[in-house]
Design a protein around this motif. Structure first.
Motif, PDB file in Angstrom:
ATOM      1  N   ASN A 100      22.626  28.537  37.730  1.00 30.46           N
ATOM      2  CA  ASN A 100      23.528  29.221  38.671  1.00 30.46           C
ATOM      3  C   ASN A 100      22.766  29.765  39.875  1.00 30.46           C
ATOM      4  O   ASN A 100      23.212  29.636  41.013  1.00 30.46           O
ATOM      5  N   TYR A 154      23.652  28.404  43.580  1.00 33.95           N
ATOM      6  CA  TYR A 154      24.242  29.311  44.580  1.00 33.95           C
ATOM      7  C   TYR A 154      23.276  29.552  45.735  1.00 33.95           C
ATOM      8  O   TYR A 154      23.691  29.656  46.895  1.00 33.95           O
ATOM      9  N   GLU A 184      21.041  27.434  46.825  1.00 33.15           N
ATOM     10  CA  GLU A 184      21.052  26.191  47.603  1.00 33.15           C
ATOM     11  C   GLU A 184      22.309  26.114  48.461  1.00 33.15           C
ATOM     12  O   GLU A 184      22.265  25.706  49.631  1.00 33.15           O
ATOM     13  N   ASP A 206      30.687  27.030  31.938  1.00 31.06           N
ATOM     14  CA  ASP A 206      30.198  28.162  32.733  1.00 31.06           C
ATOM     15  C   ASP A 206      30.988  28.163  34.048  1.00 31.06           C
ATOM     16  O   ASP A 206      30.811  27.287  34.900  1.00 31.06           O
ATOM     17  N   ARG A 207      31.836  29.166  34.171  1.00 36.55           N
ATOM     18  CA  ARG A 207      32.785  29.143  35.294  1.00 36.55           C
ATOM     19  C   ARG A 207      32.095  29.232  36.649  1.00 36.55           C
ATOM     20  O   ARG A 207      32.527  28.597  37.615  1.00 36.55           O
ATOM     21  N   ALA A 208      31.063  30.026  36.729  1.00 37.27           N
ATOM     22  CA  ALA A 208      30.351  30.161  38.005  1.00 37.27           C
ATOM     23  C   ALA A 208      29.744  28.825  38.425  1.00 37.27           C
ATOM     24  O   ALA A 208      29.854  28.415  39.591  1.00 37.27           O
ATOM     25  N   LEU A 209      29.153  28.128  37.480  1.00 36.64           N
ATOM     26  CA  LEU A 209      28.535  26.836  37.806  1.00 36.64           C
ATOM     27  C   LEU A 209      29.606  25.794  38.126  1.00 36.64           C
ATOM     28  O   LEU A 209      29.444  24.978  39.048  1.00 36.64           O
ATOM     29  N   ASP A 239      32.434  26.343  39.464  1.00 36.08           N
ATOM     30  CA  ASP A 239      32.960  26.641  40.815  1.00 36.08           C
ATOM     31  C   ASP A 239      32.055  26.060  41.898  1.00 36.08           C
ATOM     32  O   ASP A 239      32.525  25.475  42.865  1.00 36.08           O
ATOM     33  N   ILE A 240      30.758  26.235  41.727  1.00 35.60           N
ATOM     34  CA  ILE A 240      29.837  25.804  42.783  1.00 35.60           C
ATOM     35  C   ILE A 240      29.699  24.279  42.814  1.00 35.60           C
ATOM     36  O   ILE A 240      29.528  23.687  43.879  1.00 35.60           O
ATOM     37  N   LEU A 267      32.699  23.097  44.650  1.00 36.02           N
ATOM     38  CA  LEU A 267      32.549  23.278  46.092  1.00 36.02           C
ATOM     39  C   LEU A 267      31.668  22.181  46.701  1.00 36.02           C
ATOM     40  O   LEU A 267      32.017  21.586  47.723  1.00 36.02           O
ATOM     41  N   ARG A 294      32.962  19.375  49.321  1.00 37.97           N
ATOM     42  CA  ARG A 294      32.316  19.196  50.622  1.00 37.97           C
ATOM     43  C   ARG A 294      31.788  17.768  50.795  1.00 37.97           C
ATOM     44  O   ARG A 294      31.631  17.287  51.910  1.00 37.97           O
ATOM     45  N   PHE A 313      19.470  22.112  38.196  1.00 37.19           N
ATOM     46  CA  PHE A 313      19.346  20.935  39.060  1.00 37.19           C
ATOM     47  C   PHE A 313      19.782  21.295  40.478  1.00 37.19           C
ATOM     48  O   PHE A 313      20.417  22.330  40.717  1.00 37.19           O
ATOM     49  N   SER A 314      19.439  20.386  41.399  1.00 36.33           N
ATOM     50  CA  SER A 314      19.810  20.612  42.802  1.00 36.33           C
ATOM     51  C   SER A 314      21.207  20.048  43.040  1.00 36.33           C
ATOM     52  O   SER A 314      21.488  18.892  42.693  1.00 36.33           O
ATOM     53  N   LEU A 315      22.070  20.873  43.623  1.00 40.44           N
ATOM     54  CA  LEU A 315      23.442  20.413  43.911  1.00 40.44           C
ATOM     55  C   LEU A 315      23.415  19.254  44.900  1.00 40.44           C
ATOM     56  O   LEU A 315      24.188  18.297  44.781  1.00 40.44           O
ATOM     57  N   GLY A 316      22.523  19.364  45.896  1.00 38.20           N
ATOM     58  CA  GLY A 316      22.412  18.305  46.911  1.00 38.20           C
ATOM     59  C   GLY A 316      22.029  16.980  46.258  1.00 38.20           C
ATOM     60  O   GLY A 316      22.589  15.925  46.563  1.00 38.20           O
ATOM     61  N   GLU A 317      21.088  17.064  45.305  1.00 40.02           N
ATOM     62  CA  GLU A 317      20.636  15.855  44.617  1.00 40.02           C
ATOM     63  C   GLU A 317      21.762  15.278  43.752  1.00 40.02           C
ATOM     64  O   GLU A 317      21.918  14.055  43.661  1.00 40.02           O
TER      65      GLU A 317
END
Lengths: 481, 128
Positions: free
Chosen positions: A271, A275, A277, B13-16, B18-19, B22, B26, B110-114
């Motif tokens: 998380n 977040y 990033e 995991d709700r926070a993860l 959500d992101i 997003l 995008r 992990f990287s969201l971009g990746e």
């Protein structure tokens, strides 16, 4: 055995020299009468008779002394053998009163015979004792080993098994194992039997195999080394075997703990990274989203820090490295402080919070900080897992032996399957309602350790969908102020 | 007319969740989120998703069970499957990847971009 022998060599040599000189003098006298037949001279006849008597005595004395020397040599040899045997018993073969054998004259001949027989007996006894020791020491040593030891002949049959191996195979002594294969002795399956016999890989020297034993599987690790070659050239083996069941269990528990801990650390880290990033890459984020992202990073960082702290505390307590700081504690004050900490949370969830304290209570020696944290943890759990409108009761009971802090809720309860595991580190109930709520699974483990440090324990009673009661029970004798 | 790529995110995991939603939104995806494996399987069976991103450890059905269920049949049988996990050495990811034909496995953090870039490259390769 320490054999102490008086050395009579010098004395004996001296006596021998004196008697030899006497003989030589007599011979010289004979030479003085050379050429004269003794029967023609009465004086010479007398002298010759005297010489013969002297020679006879001298011969007898020499024999006696020779026997004594032999006895001494034999005693020395026995002493040497006994010394090699390193017996702790002490045996003295010193002649009585320090008399030298020569002082006894002819009687020593008789005594020498007697001593000779006695020495025969002594030597026999000593040799038998030494043989017994040689026979007994090896197996005794092998039986004292915790490792199993076996010798296997060229046909794969056990020819010797020490006591440890017999115990591993469930035999009180090794005899029934003789003639069996190793796999049979252990009750192993056919695959293991093929492996242990060397059929699969003759060059293999290390083996690990499992054997079912009740509800568990016992694990053994064995090494084999080639022994001496038999007549046909086939190789026999010496095996050393260890029961590594406990080691394997400990390894498995450590791996499981490591895996769970890693998982719990990676989740908040995921998380934080995601977040952070997103904040970095999204320039067009509205201020409200930006603030929410920061909040997530902050709360996940705190979750991670709490996780590390809890884990370290539990490890310290379990290792005995965390000491209690017990001080005289007023129960009323303790309950008041705890209630102040949880009342806000209870109000937010519209929970009815009750606190019940006995009218009279003693002052106790407690680590107030740690105990308060443990009880707050129980009350926090009660608040988390009790639906809105429910009730949480914090009750203190004191009797002559114990003081009990119990937290009862009307929450979701715990299933029978989950109940025995709730105190395990990182364990979280397999209930969606639990998974939806953030938690590390360390709180109850921490509470239990605090109770145990005080000499008590935590008990739980629960029924799914009806509620739970967690009770910290501490002995009064260790807490009485 | 450009086709919208539909993505299903299964993450408890709700926070993860959500992101990830997003980031994928995008990236041009139409994202649906499920917080347990059972709900995700129902969604994937009944609606066609082009991409499924699943966590491994979830309530009711774990990631392997979910993705296995998706491959077994239903509207999203041909979807590109991605597995995310906070497990490491104890997860036999190579076996799961081969058995279920996963496009990729991501280990947390992990990287969201990746994640988004990898999904897009697999989509491009699949369409080529």
């Amino acid at each position: 055995m320490s054999l102490k022998i008086t050395n009579t060599n010098r004395t004996l040599r001296h006596v021998l020299m004196v008697h030899s000189a006497t003989v030589l003098l007599i011979v010289a006298a004979i030479l003085g009468f050379a050429g004269i037949p003794p029967w023609q001279n009465p004086m010479l006849s007398g002298v010759l008779i005297a010489i013969l008597v002297a020679l006879g005595g001298s011969f007898a004395l020499h024999r006696s002394l020779y026997s004594l020397l032999q006895i001494e040599t034999r005693l020395a040899r026995i002493a040497s053998e006994a010394s090699a045997a390193q017996d702790t018993a002490s045996l003295s073969l010193e002649p009585a009163s320090g008399n030298t054998p020569a002082e006894f004259g002819w009687n020593r001949l008789v005594e020498a015979g007697r001593v000779w027989r006695a020495l025969d007996e002594l030597q026999k006894t000593l040799l038998a004792s030494m043989a017994d020791r040689r026979r007994g020491t090896g197996p005794q040593l092998l039986d004292s080993l915790s490792e199993g030891v076996a010798t296997i002949d060229a046909e794969g049959k056990i020819t010797y098994a020490n006591m440890s191996l017999a115990a591993m195979c469930g035999q009180p002594n090794g005899e029934p194992l003789i003639g069996q294969t190793l796999a049979n002795a252990f009750g192993a399956d056919n695959d293991t039997a093929a492996k242990l016999s060397g059929e699969i890989d003759p060059a293999q020297t290390s083996f690990e195999w499992t054997v079912p034993s009740g509800s568990i599987e016992r694990v053994f690790r064995g090494h084999r080394r080639p022994g001496r070659k038999s007549d046909g050239g086939a190789i026999s083996y010496v095996w050393t075997i260890r029961d590594i069941t406990q080691q394997k269990l400990a390894d498995s528990m450590r791996d499981k703990f490591l895996a769970t801990a890693t998982h719990e650390f990676r989740t908040p880290l995921a998380n934080i990274r995601a977040y952070a990033e997103s904040l970095d890459m999204s320039d067009d984020l509205d201020p409200e989203s930006r603030k929410r992202f920061y909040n997530v990073i902050q709360s996940e960082s705190m979750r991670l820090a709490q996780l590390v702290d809890d884990l370290l505390d539990i490890s310290k307590m379990q290792a005995g490295a965390m000491a209690l700081e017990c001080r005289e504690t007023d129960l009323g004050r303790l309950v008041e402080e705890i209630s102040q900490k949880v009342e806000g949370e209870m109000r937010e969830k519209h929970l009815e919070y009750r606190c019940e304290l006995p009218p009279k209570y003693p002052k106790l020696m407690l680590d107030k900080g740690k105990l308060a944290a443990a009880i707050v943890n129980l009350l926090g759990n009660a608040a988390k897992y009790t639906p809105e409108g429910g009730r949480v009761t914090f009750r203190v009971d004191v009797n002559s032996n114990r003081v009990e802090f119990s937290v009862t809720d009307t929450g979701i309860g715990i299933s029978e399957e989950d109940l025995p595991r709730v105190f395990e580190r990182f364990y979280r109930c397999n209930d969606d309602r639990v998974r939806e709520i953030t938690g590390s699974g360390l709180g109850l483990s921490l509470t239990q350790e605090v109770a145990r440090l005080h000499g008590g324990d935590v008990n739980v009673q629960s029924k799914l969908n009806e509620g739970s009661t967690f009770s910290i029970s501490l002995p009064l004798d260790s807490t009485a102020a | 007319m450009e086709t919208v790529t539909k993505a299903l995110v299964a993450e408890d995991d709700r926070a993860l969740a959500d992101i990830i939603r997003l980031a994928l939104t995008r990236g041009g995806y139409q994202v649906t989120v499920a917080h347990d494996g059972k709900k995700a399987l129902t969604l994937a069976t009944n609606s066609k998703f082009d991409v499924v991103v699943s966590d491994y450890q979830m309530p009711l059905l774990n990631g392997e069970q979910l993705l296995s269920g998706i491959r077994a049949g239903g509207a999203s049988q041909e979807a590109l499957l991605f597995l995310c996990s906070a497990k490491s050495f104890e997860l036999d990811s190579e076996r799961i990847r081969k058995e279920l034909g996963l496009s990729s496995v991501f280990f947390k953090p992990f990287s969201l971009g990746e994640l988004v870039t990898t999904i897009k490259s697999h989509q491009t390769a699949a369409m080529a």
